[in-house]
Write a protein that holds these residues in place. Structure first.
Motif, PDB file in Angstrom:
ATOM      1  N   PRO A  71       0.839  -1.217   0.000  1.00 44.62           N
ATOM      2  CA  PRO A  71       0.000   0.000   0.000  1.00 44.62           C
ATOM      3  C   PRO A  71       0.867   1.258   0.000  1.00 44.62           C
ATOM      4  O   PRO A  71       1.912   1.303   0.648  1.00 44.62           O
ATOM      5  CB  PRO A  71      -0.806  -0.124   1.300  1.00 44.62           C
ATOM      6  CG  PRO A  71      -0.703  -1.554   1.698  1.00 44.62           C
ATOM      7  CD  PRO A  71       0.614  -2.049   1.199  1.00 44.62           C
ATOM      8  N   VAL A  72       0.429   2.254  -0.741  1.00 43.57           N
ATOM      9  CA  VAL A  72       1.090   3.564  -0.747  1.00 43.57           C
ATOM     10  C   VAL A  72       0.000   4.618  -0.593  1.00 43.57           C
ATOM     11  O   VAL A  72      -0.793   4.836  -1.502  1.00 43.57           O
ATOM     12  CB  VAL A  72       1.884   3.814  -2.059  1.00 43.57           C
ATOM     13  CG1 VAL A  72       2.580   5.173  -1.983  1.00 43.57           C
ATOM     14  CG2 VAL A  72       2.897   2.703  -2.308  1.00 43.57           C
ATOM     15  N   GLU A  87      -4.661   6.565  -3.955  1.00 43.03           N
ATOM     16  CA  GLU A  87      -4.515   5.652  -2.830  1.00 43.03           C
ATOM     17  C   GLU A  87      -4.183   4.282  -3.431  1.00 43.03           C
ATOM     18  O   GLU A  87      -5.061   3.574  -3.900  1.00 43.03           O
ATOM     19  CB  GLU A  87      -5.807   5.596  -2.002  1.00 43.03           C
ATOM     20  CG  GLU A  87      -6.195   6.933  -1.383  1.00 43.03           C
ATOM     21  CD  GLU A  87      -5.156   7.446  -0.403  1.00 43.03           C
ATOM     22  OE1 GLU A  87      -4.608   6.621   0.364  1.00 43.03           O
ATOM     23  OE2 GLU A  87      -4.875   8.660  -0.420  1.00 43.03           O
ATOM     24  N   VAL A  88      -2.920   3.953  -3.420  1.00 44.54           N
ATOM     25  CA  VAL A  88      -2.444   2.753  -4.107  1.00 44.54           C
ATOM     26  C   VAL A  88      -2.529   1.546  -3.176  1.00 44.54           C
ATOM     27  O   VAL A  88      -2.148   1.624  -2.007  1.00 44.54           O
ATOM     28  CB  VAL A  88      -0.995   2.947  -4.592  1.00 44.54           C
ATOM     29  CG1 VAL A  88      -0.451   1.666  -5.203  1.00 44.54           C
ATOM     30  CG2 VAL A  88      -0.938   4.087  -5.608  1.00 44.54           C
ATOM     31  N   PRO A  90      -1.861  -2.932  -3.021  1.00 41.85           N
ATOM     32  CA  PRO A  90      -1.100  -3.997  -3.699  1.00 41.85           C
ATOM     33  C   PRO A  90      -1.847  -4.512  -4.920  1.00 41.85           C
ATOM     34  O   PRO A  90      -3.034  -4.815  -4.857  1.00 41.85           O
ATOM     35  CB  PRO A  90      -0.985  -5.075  -2.616  1.00 41.85           C
ATOM     36  CG  PRO A  90      -1.059  -4.333  -1.324  1.00 41.85           C
ATOM     37  CD  PRO A  90      -2.019  -3.200  -1.574  1.00 41.85           C
ATOM     38  N   GLY A  91      -1.139  -4.599  -6.030  1.00 42.28           N
ATOM     39  CA  GLY A  91      -1.744  -5.054  -7.284  1.00 42.28           C
ATOM     40  C   GLY A  91      -2.092  -3.929  -8.230  1.00 42.28           C
ATOM     41  O   GLY A  91      -2.345  -4.177  -9.410  1.00 42.28           O
ATOM     42  N   HIS A  92      -2.112  -2.675  -7.751  1.00 37.65           N
ATOM     43  CA  HIS A  92      -2.324  -1.552  -8.659  1.00 37.65           C
ATOM     44  C   HIS A  92      -1.121  -1.439  -9.605  1.00 37.65           C
ATOM     45  O   HIS A  92       0.010  -1.782  -9.233  1.00 37.65           O
ATOM     46  CB  HIS A  92      -2.478  -0.253  -7.869  1.00 37.65           C
ATOM     47  CG  HIS A  92      -3.850  -0.078  -7.301  1.00 37.65           C
ATOM     48  ND1 HIS A  92      -4.359   1.148  -6.942  1.00 37.65           N
ATOM     49  CD2 HIS A  92      -4.828  -0.965  -7.025  1.00 37.65           C
ATOM     50  CE1 HIS A  92      -5.586   1.011  -6.476  1.00 37.65           C
ATOM     51  NE2 HIS A  92      -5.891  -0.264  -6.514  1.00 37.65           N
ATOM     52  N   PHE A  93      -1.373  -0.949 -10.802  1.00 40.94           N
ATOM     53  CA  PHE A  93      -0.288  -0.799 -11.769  1.00 40.94           C
ATOM     54  C   PHE A  93      -0.439   0.526 -12.504  1.00 40.94           C
ATOM     55  O   PHE A  93      -1.528   1.097 -12.579  1.00 40.94           O
ATOM     56  CB  PHE A  93      -0.293  -1.951 -12.778  1.00 40.94           C
ATOM     57  CG  PHE A  93      -1.329  -1.793 -13.863  1.00 40.94           C
ATOM     58  CD1 PHE A  93      -0.974  -1.360 -15.129  1.00 40.94           C
ATOM     59  CD2 PHE A  93      -2.675  -2.051 -13.608  1.00 40.94           C
ATOM     60  CE1 PHE A  93      -1.936  -1.203 -16.120  1.00 40.94           C
ATOM     61  CE2 PHE A  93      -3.638  -1.892 -14.588  1.00 40.94           C
ATOM     62  CZ  PHE A  93      -3.264  -1.473 -15.856  1.00 40.94           C
ATOM     63  N   SER A  94       0.665   1.009 -13.038  1.00 44.38           N
ATOM     64  CA  SER A  94       0.632   2.212 -13.873  1.00 44.38           C
ATOM     65  C   SER A  94       1.393   1.931 -15.162  1.00 44.38           C
ATOM     66  O   SER A  94       2.286   1.084 -15.194  1.00 44.38           O
ATOM     67  CB  SER A  94       1.247   3.417 -13.146  1.00 44.38           C
ATOM     68  OG  SER A  94       2.559   3.136 -12.689  1.00 44.38           O
ATOM     69  N   ILE A  95       0.998   2.642 -16.235  1.00 46.77           N
ATOM     70  CA  ILE A  95       1.609   2.467 -17.554  1.00 46.77           C
ATOM     71  C   ILE A  95       2.401   3.722 -17.900  1.00 46.77           C
ATOM     72  O   ILE A  95       1.917   4.849 -17.735  1.00 46.77           O
ATOM     73  CB  ILE A  95       0.541   2.216 -18.639  1.00 46.77           C
ATOM     74  CG1 ILE A  95      -0.244   0.940 -18.340  1.00 46.77           C
ATOM     75  CG2 ILE A  95       1.187   2.128 -20.024  1.00 46.77           C
ATOM     76  CD1 ILE A  95      -1.402   0.703 -19.297  1.00 46.77           C
ATOM     77  N   HIS A  96       3.614   3.522 -18.433  1.00 47.17           N
ATOM     78  CA  HIS A  96       4.483   4.632 -18.804  1.00 47.17           C
ATOM     79  C   HIS A  96       5.049   4.374 -20.196  1.00 47.17           C
ATOM     80  O   HIS A  96       5.986   3.581 -20.353  1.00 47.17           O
ATOM     81  CB  HIS A  96       5.607   4.787 -17.774  1.00 47.17           C
ATOM     82  CG  HIS A  96       5.099   4.903 -16.372  1.00 47.17           C
ATOM     83  ND1 HIS A  96       4.743   6.112 -15.806  1.00 47.17           N
ATOM     84  CD2 HIS A  96       4.839   3.959 -15.432  1.00 47.17           C
ATOM     85  CE1 HIS A  96       4.306   5.907 -14.579  1.00 47.17           C
ATOM     86  NE2 HIS A  96       4.345   4.611 -14.322  1.00 47.17           N
ATOM     87  N   PRO A  97       4.478   4.993 -21.238  1.00 47.10           N
ATOM     88  CA  PRO A  97       4.924   4.735 -22.616  1.00 47.10           C
ATOM     89  C   PRO A  97       6.356   5.210 -22.849  1.00 47.10           C
ATOM     90  O   PRO A  97       6.859   6.105 -22.153  1.00 47.10           O
ATOM     91  CB  PRO A  97       3.939   5.554 -23.460  1.00 47.10           C
ATOM     92  CG  PRO A  97       2.781   5.842 -22.556  1.00 47.10           C
ATOM     93  CD  PRO A  97       3.346   5.922 -21.181  1.00 47.10           C
TER      94      PRO A  97
END
Length: 309
Positions: A71-72, A87-88, A90-97
């Protein structure tokens, strides 16, 4: 929400503030463990455990996915001039092209897996998927997606097991290839307006149809289901789908079920009969026939080859 750069949430944490020298560094020399030494040619996996996370206008050299493992609270995420408070979990993800720039600030501990995809591997992964070849992935702030989390945790397990890190590049490539197709199908956007002038389904119709197939494989989705999601009759949908994808929708569904079965076979607790059922095949024989047609090997021999690694 708009959060100015001098927000107290950003000013706190001393050397981790915007513009200070305490900026988080990413790369082989700064991660807890990575695949760099193994010379993987398709992707780079890096695992980080940080007391705080602060990337200031970080430019991504490759398409990258961050999978958060803890958690973050109060993570701040900036793309261009827009700030977002997240509110992050566990398991959340982000995409960075590739080539994009983002600022990420978390005043508390952060643990995450960073997956960097090399351009040649992306091209190879989408080679047989003409409908997504013209799509691009936009920057995406942390969100939840069970499929991304599942594949990410499998890759993490490979990374943290030193014996597998050396021998399992092919295994990792197999599931990472499916991950790229999933990301493009679910989150890709049209990169050029000329897509609308091509014969076949419109980009929005095609995306809806592919999403209905993706989410319905285990529930035995049909061509009729896909046609309804695109707002067309089965006849017109089938004709336009083939113009867009270069194959019939029924053949596409079989190919996707075979790919799903390939991923499920990586789970040793599932019998081949269980894999057949979960992938939407009528029985184990039906799975074996289609799996051999698509991959040139039976499910049993494919699983045995994994055990040798």
């Amino acid at each position: 929400m708009e959060i100015p750069p001098d927000s107290p949430a950003i000013r706190s944490q001393g050397r981790q503030t915007l513009g200070d020298e305490g900026e988080t560094r990413l790369g082989e020399d700064y991660s807890e463990v990575s695949t760099h030494a193994q010379g993987w040619r398709s992707m780079r996996l890096e695992y980080y455990q940080l007391e705080r996370l602060h990337l200031s206008a970080h430019r991504w050299e490759h398409l990258s996915v961050l999978l958060y493992l803890e958690p973050v609270d109060s993570l701040l995420f900036q793309v261009r001039d827009r700030w977002e408070a997240c509110e992050v979990r566990p398991g959340h993800f982000s995409i960075h092209p590739q080539g994009s720039t983002t600022t990420i600030h978390a005043p508390s501990r952060a643990a995450f897996l960073l997956i960097r995809f090399l351009p040649t591997f992306i091209a190879q992964a989408i080679h047989n998927h003409s409908a997504i070849a013209h799509l691009r992935l936009p920057t995406r702030s942390p969100k939840v997606d069970p499929y991304v989390e599942g594949v990410g945790r499998q890759l993490l397990g490979t990374l943290l097991d030193e014996s597998k890190r050396v021998t399992s590049a092919k295994y990792a490539e197999s599931i990472a290839s499916s991950l790229i197709v999933h990301l493009m199908t679910q989150y890709g956007v049209a990169g050029t307006a000329e897509l609308d002038t091509k014969p076949g389904l419109s980009p929005s119709q095609l995306k809806k149809a592919l999403q209905s197939a993706q989410f319905g494989l285990q529930e035995k989705v049909t061509v009729e289901t896909m046609a309804r999601s695109a707002g067309l009759t089965k006849f017109h949908f089938s004709r336009q789908f083939k113009q867009s994808m270069g194959m019939s929708p029924s053949r596409y569904l079989m190919k996707q079920r075979a790919e799903l079965a390939k991923n499920l076979l990586l789970e040793p607790s599932l019998s081949i009969a269980d894999v057949a059922r979960k992938a939407g095949f009528s029985d184990q024989s039906h799975l074996t026939l289609n799996f051999r047609m698509h991959f040139g090997i039976t499910p049993k021999k494919f699983r045995s080859s994994l055990h040798r690694h």
